[in-house]
Write a protein that holds these residues in place. Structure first.
Motif, short mmCIF file in Angstrom:
data_model
loop_
_atom_site.label_atom_id
_atom_site.label_comp_id
_atom_site.label_asym_id
_atom_site.label_seq_id
_atom_site.Cartn_x
_atom_site.Cartn_y
_atom_site.Cartn_z
N GLY A 154 0.79 -1.22 0.00
CA GLY A 154 0.00 0.00 0.00
C GLY A 154 0.82 1.27 0.00
O GLY A 154 0.35 2.32 0.43
N SER A 155 2.05 1.20 -0.48
CA SER A 155 2.93 2.37 -0.53
C SER A 155 2.96 2.93 -1.95
O SER A 155 2.79 2.19 -2.93
N PRO A 156 3.14 4.26 -2.11
CA PRO A 156 3.35 5.23 -1.04
C PRO A 156 2.04 5.82 -0.53
O PRO A 156 1.23 6.30 -1.31
N ASP A 157 1.85 5.78 0.76
CA ASP A 157 0.68 6.35 1.42
C ASP A 157 0.97 6.31 2.91
O ASP A 157 1.27 5.24 3.45
N PRO A 158 0.90 7.45 3.61
CA PRO A 158 1.22 7.46 5.04
C PRO A 158 0.43 6.45 5.85
O PRO A 158 0.91 5.96 6.87
N GLY A 159 -0.79 6.11 5.40
CA GLY A 159 -1.59 5.13 6.13
C GLY A 159 -1.55 3.74 5.54
O GLY A 159 -2.10 2.81 6.12
N GLN A 160 -0.89 3.58 4.38
CA GLN A 160 -0.87 2.30 3.65
C GLN A 160 -2.28 1.68 3.65
O GLN A 160 -2.46 0.47 3.82
N LEU A 161 -3.27 2.54 3.41
CA LEU A 161 -4.67 2.15 3.56
C LEU A 161 -5.09 1.07 2.58
O LEU A 161 -5.92 0.21 2.90
N ASP A 162 -4.50 1.07 1.38
CA ASP A 162 -4.93 0.13 0.35
C ASP A 162 -3.98 -1.06 0.23
O ASP A 162 -3.83 -1.64 -0.84
N ILE A 208 -1.41 -4.08 2.93
CA ILE A 208 -1.33 -4.78 4.21
C ILE A 208 -0.25 -4.21 5.11
O ILE A 208 -0.03 -4.72 6.21
N GLY A 209 0.44 -3.14 4.69
CA GLY A 209 1.42 -2.49 5.54
C GLY A 209 0.75 -1.83 6.73
O GLY A 209 -0.43 -1.47 6.68
N GLY A 210 1.51 -1.66 7.80
CA GLY A 210 0.95 -1.12 9.05
C GLY A 210 1.23 0.34 9.29
O GLY A 210 1.12 0.80 10.43
N ALA A 211 1.58 1.11 8.24
CA ALA A 211 1.77 2.56 8.35
C ALA A 211 2.93 2.95 9.26
O ALA A 211 2.94 4.04 9.84
N HIS A 212 3.91 2.08 9.38
CA HIS A 212 5.10 2.37 10.18
C HIS A 212 6.24 1.53 9.63
O HIS A 212 6.02 0.40 9.17
N PRO A 213 7.48 2.04 9.65
CA PRO A 213 8.59 1.23 9.14
C PRO A 213 8.72 -0.14 9.79
O PRO A 213 9.19 -1.09 9.15
N LEU A 214 8.29 -0.27 11.05
CA LEU A 214 8.40 -1.56 11.74
C LEU A 214 7.38 -2.57 11.26
O LEU A 214 7.52 -3.77 11.52
N THR A 215 6.35 -2.11 10.55
CA THR A 215 5.30 -3.01 10.08
C THR A 215 5.15 -2.96 8.57
O THR A 215 4.11 -3.35 8.03
N SER A 216 6.19 -2.47 7.89
CA SER A 216 6.19 -2.41 6.43
C SER A 216 7.43 -3.12 5.91
O SER A 216 8.28 -2.54 5.24
N LYS A 217 7.54 -4.40 6.25
CA LYS A 217 8.73 -5.19 5.96
C LYS A 217 8.37 -6.44 5.18
O LYS A 217 7.24 -6.95 5.28
N VAL A 218 9.35 -6.94 4.44
CA VAL A 218 9.12 -8.12 3.60
C VAL A 218 10.30 -9.09 3.73
O VAL A 218 11.46 -8.65 3.74
N VAL A 265 7.04 3.61 3.71
CA VAL A 265 5.61 3.83 3.93
C VAL A 265 5.07 4.90 2.99
O VAL A 265 4.13 4.67 2.23
N ASP A 266 5.66 6.09 3.03
CA ASP A 266 5.12 7.22 2.26
C ASP A 266 5.96 7.58 1.05
O ASP A 266 5.80 8.64 0.47
N GLU A 267 6.87 6.68 0.66
CA GLU A 267 7.66 6.86 -0.55
C GLU A 267 7.63 5.55 -1.35
O GLU A 267 7.46 4.48 -0.79
#
Length: 358
Positions: A45-53, A55-65, A87-89
């Motif tokens: 769901g990036s780039p979007d501060p909320g990763q709304l669309d 499965i990312g969690g809107a934080h670097p700690l929850t946007s990992k693969v 997240v937002d980039e």
């Protein structure tokens, strides 16, 4: 609409240590790195501060693969590529390891049939592709099934779970420039005395007091301080050049860790930035690197740390509690050498199914 958007991609979402990420078999993702990264941005769901669309969690700690495959070499069972999805980039970085997400790699490899489980315990040898170093994970598998429940607690994670014991070898110089990437125990950057170290994670260690801080501030206070973020960015950009990392404006490394005397019976107190947002705890390999630094005479933090004679296990204080790491360093060698390091983490499977990229 892409084929993956219609049929989806097999994915397991796991908590690994104090992070959360999406775990994939390499064969389920595009072979071309650019195509793979583009798909992962759509999945998270990036780039979007909320990763709304996504499965990312809107934080670097929850946007990992984590991307896992059978190992290409005889000294490991599986290969693990870590990718930090911004997240937002619209950026995906492979320039670092992640020791927290690593905690879930062994269980995932067993679940996906890449490693046959033992009747009680299973050892999984993991090549960390980002650095080429090896980690060995020890996992409880009673009856040949991964056990996630247990009584091991780690700070920053609610409740308890089964332990995942991680032993590391060959982690020093993960970015390619040695344990002390600048060639010195200390350097002066932006008028600050710092130690640049890399024992699995490139880290710039500085005194919190030199930033006008106590080192015990809560995360939200640090995050609200825009001037502090600017100083951290300036420091890490200049440090990165000295560490041989080049221009890191779009990279998540090096991390910056501010240290202070322990306040809760530990070895050292830390506040870490990843790379600019304050970490709610501290990364596994970041903690290992910080402890490695403070074990060196004359390094930043050595003088304020509580280091019992002969100790090999150290308690790193962070905003949400403590993490125990084991490090053995031969400080008399020239340059210093790491004998071994390790940590106890936990992991838990959150869902296993199909994710649909936007």
């Amino acid at each position: 609409m892409s084929r993956a958007s219609i049929s989806g991609v097999p994915c397991m979402l796991m908590r690994g240590g104090t992070s959360k990420g999406a775990y994939f078999l390499a064969g389920d993702l595009p072979i071309d790195p650019a195509e793979r990264d583009e798909m992962l941005l759509r999945i998270m769901g990036s780039p979007d501060p909320g990763q709304l669309d996504g499965i990312g969690g809107a934080h670097p700690l929850t946007s990992k693969v984590a991307v896992i495959s059978p190992s290409a070499g005889p000294d490991a069972d599986v290969d693990y590529l870590f990718l930090q999805v911004a997240v937002d980039e619209a950026t995906v970085s492979d320039r670092q390891n992640c020791g927290n997400i690593l905690a879930g790699v062994g269980p995932f490899a067993i679940e996906r049939g890449l490693v046959s489980p033992g009747p009680e315990h299973t050892t999984v040898r993991i090549r960390m592709v980002n650095s080429g170093s090896i980690a060995v994970a020890h996992i409880a598998t009673p009856g040949g099934v991964v056990r996630y429940s247990g009584d091991t607690a780690i700070s920053g994670v609610p409740g308890t779970a089964a332990p995942v014991v991680l032993d590391f070898t060959g982690t020093e110089g993960s970015a390619g420039s040695g344990l002390l990437p600048t060639g010195h125990v200390t350097d002066e950057i932006d008028g600050l005395r710092v130690t640049c170290v890399d024992n699995g994670m490139p880290v710039v260690v500085a005194y919190a007091k030199d930033f006008g801080l106590t080192g015990y501030e809560p995360v939200d206070q640090l995050e609200a301080d825009d001037a502090l973020g600017d100083r951290v960015q300036s420091l890490r950009l200049r440090a990165a050049e000295l560490m041989g990392l080049g221009d890191v404006r779009e990279s998540s490394v090096p991390k910056t860790t501010l240290v202070a005397p322990p306040a809760d019976g530990g070895t050292i107190c830390t506040r870490t930035f990843i790379p600019l947002r304050p970490h709610t705890s501290i990364g596994v390999l970041g903690a290992v690197s910080v402890v490695t630094a403070i074990l060196l005479d004359g390094a930043v933090g050595h003088d304020v740390a509580h280091i019992p004679d002969g100790a090999t296990r150290f308690d790193v204080e962070h905003p949400s509690g403590h993490v125990q790491v084991e490090v053995e360093v031969d400080a008399r060698a020239g340059p210093p050498r790491v004998r071994r390091s390790g940590v106890v983490r936990t992991a838990r499977k959150l869902f296993d199914g199909t994710v649909f990229p936007r």
